[in-house]
Design a protein around this motif. Structure first.
Motif: not given
Length: 194
Positions: A37-41, A102-111
């Motif tokens: 559902a979010s591929i283009e974003d 220490k850590f790195e936060i990565g993220y993506w959301i369902d559009s």
């Protein structure tokens, strides 16, 4: 220091609206549906969005994420709405250095869930989990300078722009050099073994 695999900590926690937890076998379907559902974003910013997508591939990645979480190699986290249990997006604490920690936060959301403040809430919750539960001393967010939505999440979540790595990455289509922004939050004022 104990080897990371011996560290005991919760595999899920909640924020006001969200349930955030480790990936579990069977989560591949909802993750695949969200990616589709979010591929283009996602394509302008994330390499995985350029790979062929399938439910089986998503399930395999979920199971790998589960195993890595249990081994404390990578703490991938899935975000669900607390009341409806709808899948919202994916995040996690990556590139761990347990010696600091220490850590790195990565993220993506369902559009379909974007624009409601969910990712900012998730990032704030994940950062709190890192500092309070994992005793992190540093948490980073890195994003492409042109990714204004990702940058806005970092800023709204209270992360400070620490630096810009100029010409650090290629765009996902490989056509141009891009700058990488580094945001951070740190924990100060305590001795290393406190």
């Amino acid at each position: 220091m104990k080897p990371p695999i011996l560290l005991d900590f919760p595999s899920q926690f909640e924020t006001e609206r969200l349930l955030i937890r480790l990936p579990l076998p069977g989560d591949g379907r909802v993750v695949y549906e969200a990616i589709t559902a979010s591929i283009e974003d996602l394509k302008p910013w994330l390499a995985f969005a350029h790979n062929e997508q399938s439910e089986d591939r998503s399930e395999a990645i979920i199971r790998e994420g589960h195993a890595k979480f249990m081994q404390r190699e990578d703490l991938r986290l899935l975000i669900f709405h607390k009341d409806t249990l709808e899948f919202i997006g994916s995040s996690g604490l990556h590139n761990a250095n347990w010696n600091i920690p220490k850590f790195e936060i990565g993220y993506w959301i369902d559009s379909r869930h974007a624009g409601k403040g969910y990712m900012t809430e998730a990032v704030q919750g994940i950062a709190s989990f890192a500092f309070e539960t994992l005793k992190a001393r540093r948490v980073e967010i890195r994003c492409d300078r042109l990714n204004v939505r990702s940058r806005a999440v970092a800023e709204r979540a209270g992360f400070e722009l620490e630096g810009i790595l100029r010409n650090n990455n290629l765009s996902q289509d490989g056509q141009e050099l891009r700058d990488m922004l580094i945001f951070s939050k740190i924990q100060i004022g305590e001795k290393m073994n406190d």
